[in-house]
Design a protein around this motif. Structure first.
Motif, PDB file in Angstrom:
ATOM      1  N   GLY A  57      35.798  41.511  38.888  1.00  0.00           N
ATOM      2  CA  GLY A  57      35.205  42.913  38.462  1.00  0.00           C
ATOM      3  C   GLY A  57      36.119  43.585  37.691  1.00  0.00           C
ATOM      4  O   GLY A  57      35.630  44.222  36.571  1.00  0.00           O
ATOM      5  N   LEU A  58      37.341  43.683  37.880  1.00  0.00           N
ATOM      6  CA  LEU A  58      38.260  44.438  36.727  1.00  0.00           C
ATOM      7  C   LEU A  58      39.078  43.453  36.054  1.00  0.00           C
ATOM      8  O   LEU A  58      39.223  43.502  34.765  1.00  0.00           O
ATOM      9  N   SER A  59      39.817  42.288  36.549  1.00  0.00           N
ATOM     10  CA  SER A  59      40.175  41.155  36.375  1.00  0.00           C
ATOM     11  C   SER A  59      39.816  39.926  36.409  1.00  0.00           C
ATOM     12  O   SER A  59      39.505  39.551  37.682  1.00  0.00           O
ATOM     13  N   GLY A  60      39.758  38.797  35.546  1.00  0.00           N
ATOM     14  CA  GLY A  60      39.332  37.440  36.077  1.00  0.00           C
ATOM     15  C   GLY A  60      40.373  36.952  37.082  1.00  0.00           C
ATOM     16  O   GLY A  60      41.659  36.935  36.881  1.00  0.00           O
ATOM     17  N   SER A  61      39.977  36.287  38.104  1.00  0.00           N
ATOM     18  CA  SER A  61      40.917  35.924  39.178  1.00  0.00           C
ATOM     19  C   SER A  61      41.442  34.571  38.556  1.00  0.00           C
ATOM     20  O   SER A  61      40.599  33.852  38.064  1.00  0.00           O
ATOM     21  N   ARG A  62      42.602  34.448  38.829  1.00  0.00           N
ATOM     22  CA  ARG A  62      43.336  33.119  38.366  1.00  0.00           C
ATOM     23  C   ARG A  62      44.618  33.051  39.108  1.00  0.00           C
ATOM     24  O   ARG A  62      44.860  33.769  40.003  1.00  0.00           O
ATOM     25  N   LEU A  63      45.232  31.806  38.874  1.00  0.00           N
ATOM     26  CA  LEU A  63      46.548  31.412  39.328  1.00  0.00           C
ATOM     27  C   LEU A  63      47.115  30.734  38.131  1.00  0.00           C
ATOM     28  O   LEU A  63      46.709  29.843  37.270  1.00  0.00           O
ATOM     29  N   GLY A  64      48.549  30.946  37.776  1.00  0.00           N
ATOM     30  CA  GLY A  64      49.116  30.646  36.747  1.00  0.00           C
ATOM     31  C   GLY A  64      50.623  30.210  36.841  1.00  0.00           C
ATOM     32  O   GLY A  64      51.096  30.868  37.953  1.00  0.00           O
ATOM     33  N   PHE A  65      51.237  29.614  36.022  1.00  0.00           N
ATOM     34  CA  PHE A  65      52.599  29.304  35.839  1.00  0.00           C
ATOM     35  C   PHE A  65      53.012  29.376  34.560  1.00  0.00           C
ATOM     36  O   PHE A  65      52.380  29.188  33.525  1.00  0.00           O
ATOM     37  N   ARG A  66      54.123  30.395  34.446  1.00  0.00           N
ATOM     38  CA  ARG A  66      54.675  30.843  33.094  1.00  0.00           C
ATOM     39  C   ARG A  66      56.061  30.473  33.036  1.00  0.00           C
ATOM     40  O   ARG A  66      56.715  30.742  33.877  1.00  0.00           O
TER      41      ARG A  66
END
Length: 364
Positions: A57-66
């Motif tokens: 709703g506010l931000s797309g749900s995600r899992l990330g590696f940076r």
């Protein structure tokens, strides 16, 4: 006898630990991050209503590696691997494992950065960062605009549309972004169409410029999807200009977007929005008005207005809610709102919609 099975993983673990230590010593870092965002929504139309649990709703749900490594002399190497997640059913977003972002690159603090892979466009950043309700399904967002040309090119082709009047991400992209000079920066990228014997076939070009200094923030972006020999009906150009100004705790922002559809469909159109938000401690109140105006068909306008509220429980956790009303002309169709609308909610005589949202976002 000792349990040798318990020791089999130790050489690998010790090796990885040594590599990690060496990487840290050389100025390297890898970060795991993510967003978990889910919301409950009720939608009421002229013919019925529905209650849904949705993701993002506010931000797309995600899992990330940076990751980033200091190469010395102001140079660095970096990468991002980011997968979209649907909190309501646990599936991947964007139809790919790392569908949100997947790129690697090299940069300089004085010369800028070059990155290779699937990446956000400058156009998307403008539609997202200059809208009170972003590109999400929470409220009358910028995603309302572009039912006449919203799409996401992948190798220059049509992907599952973003609905924001222009592409969100490019595949096979080479991107350059400048450093910031006295508040000004710019970027450009090209997505290769990878068509045999046609170097420019199905390619997509994207460029943006932005100035942010003090209370002023101004941006413009342009996307050219050539279509080409394989998908001539993907040929579109999209333009956007946006501005924001802060008066202390009050911020006002808005944008104008235009789509020039050069395909046989000729689905030209334009749209604009204006909004404001006011922050008081841990509370944020926001309001936005959006207009979508296709020019290729009559009586197809959409007007949306919404009021939203966010409350920060902590630095990572936010509760949010909004109430929105969408006035759809008789030919506007169901694609003019910023969420997926099941059939049966509207009638020919009554296309208007009301939406309530209540959700929670956790970032890490």
């Amino acid at each position: 006898m000792p349990d040798r099975s318990a020791l089999r993983g130790w050489p690998v673990w010790l090796g990885l630990s040594a590599l990690a230590g060496a990487a840290q010593a050389q100025g390297s870092s890898v970060t795991v991050y993510g967003v978990a965002d889910a919301y409950l929504t009720g939608i009421w139309g002229g013919a019925g209503s529905i209650t849904q649990l949705q993701s993002g709703g506010l931000s797309g749900s995600r899992l990330g590696f940076r990751g980033r490594e200091d190469l010395g002399g102001g140079l660095y190497a970096n990468f991002v691997l980011e997968t979209g997640l649907n909190m309501d059913d646990g599936t991947y977003g964007q139809g790919a494992v790392f569908g949100r972002q997947s790129f690697v690159g090299v940069g300089s603090t004085s010369l800028g950065a070059v990155t290779l892979g699937r990446q956000y466009t400058g156009f998307w950043h403008v539609t997202d960062e200059f809208s009170e309700f972003s590109n999400s399904g929470n409220g009358p967002s910028s995603a309302v605009i572009g039912g006449f040309g919203g799409y996401e090119p992948v190798r220059g082709s049509l992907d599952s549309g973003t609905g924001n009047g222009g592409p969100a991400r490019l595949n096979n992209a080479v991107k350059y972004e400048s450093p910031v000079w006295a508040g000004f920066r710019f970027g450009m990228q090209g997505g290769f169409g990878e068509v045999v014997d046609d170097a420019s076939g199905n390619r997509v070009l994207d460029a943006y410029a932005r100035y942010a200094q003090g209370p002023v923030d101004i941006a413009a972006a342009y996307v050219d999807d050539r279509g080409g020999s394989v998908l001539p009906d993907a040929a579109r150009r999209s333009y956007i200009v946006a501005a924001a100004y802060s008066f202390g705790n009050l911020k006002v922002r808005g944008a104008y977007l235009e789509v020039d559809d050069r395909s046989s469909f000729n689905q030209d159109g334009s749209g604009w929005w204006v909004g404001a938000d006011y922050r008081l401690g841990t509370s944020l109140v926001k309001i936005q008005y959006v207009v979508n105006a296709p020019s290729y068909v009559s009586d197809a306008h959409t007007q949306g207005i919404g009021l939203g509220y966010e409350y920060s429980l902590s630095r990572r956790t936010t509760l949010y809610t909004s109430v929105s009303y969408f006035k759809n002309d008789v030919n506007a169709g169901l694609g003019r709102a910023s969420f997926t609308i099941p059939s049966g909610l509207t009638t020919t005589a009554d296309n208007d919609l009301t939406q309530w949202v209540g959700g929670m976002r956790f970032t890490f």
